[in-house]
Design an enzyme around this catalytic site. Structure first.
Site, PDB file in Angstrom:
ATOM      1  N   ALA A  84      43.027  48.587  25.665  1.00  0.00           N
ATOM      2  CA  ALA A  84      43.584  47.992  24.449  1.00  0.00           C
ATOM      3  C   ALA A  84      43.817  49.053  23.377  1.00  0.00           C
ATOM      4  CB  ALA A  84      42.647  46.903  23.927  1.00  0.00           C
ATOM      5  N   TYR A 112      44.432  52.229  23.944  1.00  0.00           N
ATOM      6  CA  TYR A 112      45.602  52.987  24.418  1.00  0.00           C
ATOM      7  C   TYR A 112      46.888  52.227  24.070  1.00  0.00           C
ATOM      8  CZ  TYR A 112      48.853  55.318  27.593  1.00  0.00           C
ATOM      9  OH  TYR A 112      49.927  55.995  28.113  1.00  0.00           O
ATOM     10  N   SER A 160      37.576  34.162  51.506  1.00  0.00           N
ATOM     11  CA  SER A 160      37.937  35.032  50.395  1.00  0.00           C
ATOM     12  C   SER A 160      38.322  36.399  50.953  1.00  0.00           C
ATOM     13  CB  SER A 160      36.770  35.162  49.419  1.00  0.00           C
ATOM     14  OG  SER A 160      35.630  35.634  50.093  1.00  0.00           O
ATOM     15  N   GLU A 191      51.982  41.831  48.520  1.00  0.00           N
ATOM     16  CA  GLU A 191      52.434  40.857  47.524  1.00  0.00           C
ATOM     17  C   GLU A 191      51.456  40.823  46.366  1.00  0.00           C
ATOM     18  OE1 GLU A 191      50.965  37.430  50.545  1.00  0.00           O
ATOM     19  OE2 GLU A 191      52.371  36.795  49.015  1.00  0.00           O
ATOM     20  N   LYS A 235      48.773  39.589  43.686  1.00  0.00           N
ATOM     21  CA  LYS A 235      47.677  38.619  43.767  1.00  0.00           C
ATOM     22  C   LYS A 235      47.727  37.745  42.520  1.00  0.00           C
ATOM     23  CE  LYS A 235      42.672  38.286  44.491  1.00  0.00           C
ATOM     24  NZ  LYS A 235      42.421  37.383  43.348  1.00  0.00           N
ATOM     25  N   ARG A 291      40.373  25.103  47.515  1.00  0.00           N
ATOM     26  CA  ARG A 291      39.590  25.943  48.420  1.00  0.00           C
ATOM     27  C   ARG A 291      38.133  25.492  48.465  1.00  0.00           C
ATOM     28  NH1 ARG A 291      36.195  30.280  48.037  1.00  0.00           N
ATOM     29  NH2 ARG A 291      36.201  31.722  49.798  1.00  0.00           N
ATOM     30  N   LYS A 301      42.417  45.454  43.454  1.00  0.00           N
ATOM     31  CA  LYS A 301      42.398  44.935  42.093  1.00  0.00           C
ATOM     32  C   LYS A 301      42.863  45.993  41.098  1.00  0.00           C
ATOM     33  CE  LYS A 301      40.891  41.300  41.493  1.00  0.00           C
ATOM     34  NZ  LYS A 301      39.532  40.749  41.463  1.00  0.00           N
ATOM     35  N   CYS A 349       6.944  35.675  26.646  1.00  0.00           N
ATOM     36  CA  CYS A 349       8.144  34.971  27.102  1.00  0.00           C
ATOM     37  C   CYS A 349       8.773  34.225  25.933  1.00  0.00           C
ATOM     38  CB  CYS A 349       7.771  33.990  28.211  1.00  0.00           C
ATOM     39  SG  CYS A 349       9.118  32.890  28.688  1.00  0.00           S
ATOM     40  N   CYS A 361       6.463  27.502  32.624  1.00  0.00           N
ATOM     41  CA  CYS A 361       7.586  27.911  31.772  1.00  0.00           C
ATOM     42  C   CYS A 361       8.764  26.989  32.057  1.00  0.00           C
ATOM     43  CB  CYS A 361       7.957  29.365  32.076  1.00  0.00           C
ATOM     44  SG  CYS A 361       9.408  29.960  31.192  1.00  0.00           S
TER      45      CYS A 361
END
Length: 790
Positions: A33, A35, A81, A123, A125, A146, A323, A417, A453
């Protein structure tokens, strides 16, 4: 005063530097961004001063869970996948694996030593929602999402409203049954128009086109789906009854001829370098495309080669998604908070000044653990670079140290905690090697409050009731939270004591919904052993490991007492996981919960004997190796076992007889000393005897009865499954064969006893015919299983 020419020159120099760091050094120093802002500033200046534009200016370069509201659809052919590549070297590794997998089927290279190249179909994606369209006799009869790959949602009414999906295929020649797979997506223009209408009407806007497409397609009212600007693009096929071309591009061309839309950017290339060139070209055109994409998909062109390469667990070996680099932005770290998970892990979470990253507003990001905080050198108040990894998961990737404010604060793990106030302790890692255990600090901090907890209790119950575990329909996160907060449930076993009055009193429950929930809880009382093991939430025991434990040991009683060294005899069960399992069942609280579950009506299914292949599977030499006696390796263990006559007691006695040890040919001085020192410790001797006793109790001892293996009808036979099975999955077929004693192999050889060939069988079937090996179709296979009682 800086002139326009000077500002343009400075911007060009800065952009050139960033280009070099990004494309050559692979060491970007600013997010995309930032750049883009520099590039836009240069472009605006050049638009004001066109006389200053030069040819070398950077601006002139050519650059699943199925919803309960829908019916469920089981995919006859799983919708798998794809594996991902994020760098060019990873894509070259994929190509190398493809060529190695094809072996002799790949034609030889040229006289100059250049290797043969594989043809790929490329192709974009699309960033949308994967769907399946089933056509019978050319008519659309079903649409499905799916889902988890095996089961999806029936969205037939909704896909019928997508304008470019044909309700009837054009022309002729299509198979009787044709399952088309592709992506439903929303164009950028359609997305912008949809959000503009939402703003005008005061409605909720969508974060990005993918979310808009998914939300539109999963509407319960098809009229809403019809009002959304959705499109479909096919990328492949699933179940087919009939003939199709024998190449990926040929199939897609046929689909196009029948009126099914395919990608206009589809291209076949020869070799991986041409595939990379395609990836770069699409990357340059990415922002100009009318739809969002997050990478490029490459598939082996020839279908017979696809069949030969086959699949790994959840993805094909013949396809991969390359990717695009993750989208990044700068923002400010406002604070670090700590969340508590199912196992008590206390995880730092970054609270950020909201920022748009790849079309999504990001205000939180995971920091994984405190080691990651230290690695980043992160302080509250820092300016950080945020990346959506794979364009999905926000993460902090870098601190911009030069922007650190003077009042920046260090990040500290809480001592108590944040949910229950119990102590937070750092985990200890125990590494066992050569008879010694080394303790080191782990990266994870845990709340010691366990099920006291609420955070841990809620997550434990959410896991317990999930679809792949006990599968209690209708018991979602919100209801679990109510049950825990009302103190009606303090362990998973308490679910089976809930009364109608208690459920009816919960927010959102009426008489019918209360009875439905109690009926779902009652219906969950007969889980398979594998589901029950997975539901318990044993650390590091996922679904596949739970199945492996259930199949191998055959009963909860064996698993309950199994020693780590015995568990490690099972395939893919490492010693560390074995210790986790043993520790879980040794814990008094866990034993109490399991006892309560069984007492309250949970009846385990598919329990039985030890799996046949593990009967008498252990050897004394292997036991010695598992004891990790200093100086005693595999060869020495075999010599010692032989010298002791395969008798542990004789070996213990031998360990203290120095003269007899020296007489064992080939046994090293180090091994003799290690053995004598090991068995001189009473605790070590007791441990060895306990392991042997359990091997004998389980029937795994070297002196145990072996008739179970010999008695299985397919013992000693090797079978191969190829093609598609319609009445069961390949995994189910494999499990049935293994239960009958067969070994299921991935390739056909002269040692293969039988090949089961479903539709789509290719080279393996041809190889079986060449070798004269028996072949069964699916009907014959089912009949054979019935004969054998499988």
């Amino acid at each position: 005063m800086t002139t326009a020419a000077q500002r343009i020159a400075a911007l060009r120099a800065e952009l050139d530097q960033h280009n070099h760091r990004y494309y050559v050094l692979d060491q970007p120093s600013i997010p995309d961004a930032e750049y883009d802002r520099l590039f836009s500033a240069l472009k605006a200046l050049e638009a004001e001063h066109p006389e200053l534009i030069t040819a070398d200016s950077p601006t002139q370069r050519v650059g699943g869970q199925a919803l309960a509201e829908f019916g469920q659809v089981r995919h006859e052919v799983p919708m798998l996948s794809l594996g991902n590549a994020f760098a060019e070297d990873e894509l070259r590794d994929f190509d190398r694996r493809v060529r190695e997998g094809l072996g002799e089927q790949l034609p030889a290279g040229d006289l100059f030593g250049a290797g043969a190249e594989v043809a790929y179909v490329c192709e974009p994606k699309l960033d949308g929602l994967a769907v399946s369209l089933r056509y019978e006799d050319g008519v659309l009869v079903r649409g499905a999402t799916r889902g988890d790959g095996s089961t999806g949602e029936d969205i037939t009414a909704n896909v019928r409203t997508v304008r470019n999906i044909p309700l009837r295929l054009l022309d002729s020649g299509w198979p009787r049954v044709l399952e088309v797979r592709g992506e439903v997506y929303m164009s950028r223009a359609g997305f912008d128009a949809l959000n503009a209408r939402a703003l005008e009407s005061g409605g909720k806007t969508f974060a990005n086109p993918r979310n808009a497409a998914a939300g539109s397609l999963r509407q319960l009212d098809p009229k809403i789906t019809a009002s959304r600007p959705l499109s479909f693009c096919a990328y492949g096929i699933g179940q087919v009854e009939g003939s199709l071309p024998d190449t990926q591009s040929g199939i897609l061309a046929a689909l196009k001829g029948w009126g099914v839309p395919i990608s206009a950017e589809l291209q076949q290339v020869q070799g991986i370098e041409a595939a990379l060139a395609y990836y770069r070209r699409i990357g340059e055109q990415r922002d100009a495309l009318p739809y969002e994409i997050d990478g490029v998909v490459f598939k082996v062109e020839r279908l017979d080669w696809q069949r030969e390469l086959g699949f790994r667990a959840r993805e094909p070996r013949w396809a991969i998604a390359h990717k695009f680099p993750a989208r990044e932005e700068l923002t400010e770290l406002l604070d670090v908070e700590f969340q508590v998970g199912r196992t008590g892990a206390v995880t730092p979470v970054a609270r950020l000044k909201p920022v748009q990253v790849a079309g999504v507003t990001v205000s939180n990001a995971t920091l994984h653990n405190m080691d990651e905080v230290l690695r980043l050198g992160l302080m509250i108040g820092d300016t950080v670079i945020i990346r959506r990894a794979g364009d999905v998961i926000p993460q902090v990737v870098q601190v911009v140290r030069e922007r650190r404010p003077a009042d920046a604060r260090a990040v500290h793990i809480p001592e108590q905690c944040p949910v229950c106030g119990s102590a937070v302790e750092r985990t200890q890692l125990l590494k066992r090697s050569k008879g010694r255990a080394q303790v080191s600090e782990g990266a994870i901090y845990r709340c010691v409050g366990r099920l006291r907890c609420q955070a841990q209790l809620k997550q434990a119950i959410i896991h317990f009731v999930s679809r792949r575990a006990m599968d209690i329909d209708g018991l979602g996160e919100r209801i679990v939270e109510q049950l825990v907060e009302a103190e009606l449930v303090q362990s998973p076993a308490d679910l089976y004591t809930l009364s109608f009055e208690q459920v009816l009193a919960l927010e959102g429950f009426a008489e019918l919904s209360s009875r439905n929930l109690l009926a779902a809880i009652e219906a969950s009382k007969r889980p398979t052993l594998a589901r029950f093991i997975y539901a318990l939430g044993i650390p590091d025991v996922g679904e596949e490991t739970a199945k492996r434990l259930a199949r191998a040991l055959g009963s909860l009683a064996r698993l309950d007492v199994a020693l780590p060294e015995v568990l490690a005899w099972l395939p893919d069960i490492g010693l560390e996981v074995a210790h986790e399992i043993h520790s879980f069942f040794a814990d008094a609280h866990n034993r109490t919960v399991i006892t309560q579950l069984l007492a309250r009506g949970v009846l385990l299914q598919e329990e039985g004997e030890l799996q046949a292949e593990f009967a008498a599977c252990a050897r004394l030499a292997e036991l010695l190796a598992r004891l990790e006696i200093p100086g005693v390796a595999a060869t020495g263990a075999k010599r010692l076992a032989a010298a002791a006559g395969e008798d542990l007691e004789a070996l213990i006695a031998l360990s203290q007889d120095w003269l007899s040890l020296k007489a064992i040919k080939g046994l090293t001085e180090k091994a003799r000393e290690g053995l004598r020192g090991f068995f001189a410790v009473p605790a070590n001797t007791a441990r060895a005897r306990a392991i042997e006793a359990q091997l004998r109790d389980f029937g795994m001892h070297w002196q145990s009865e072996r008739r179970a293996v010999a008695g299985l009808p397919l013992a000693g036979q090797t079978w191969v499954l190829t093609g598609t099975l319609e009445s069961m999955s390949r995994d189910e077929g494999k499990a049935k064969l293994e239960a009958l004693g067969a070994k299921v192999a991935g390739s056909v050889s002269a040692k293969t006893h039988c090949v089961v060939a479903g539709p789509g069988a290719g080279s393996k079937l041809a190889r079986a015919n060449e070798l004269g090996i028996a072949v069964l179709d699916e009907a014959g296979f089912i009949a054979r299983l019935a004969e054998l009682g499988g």
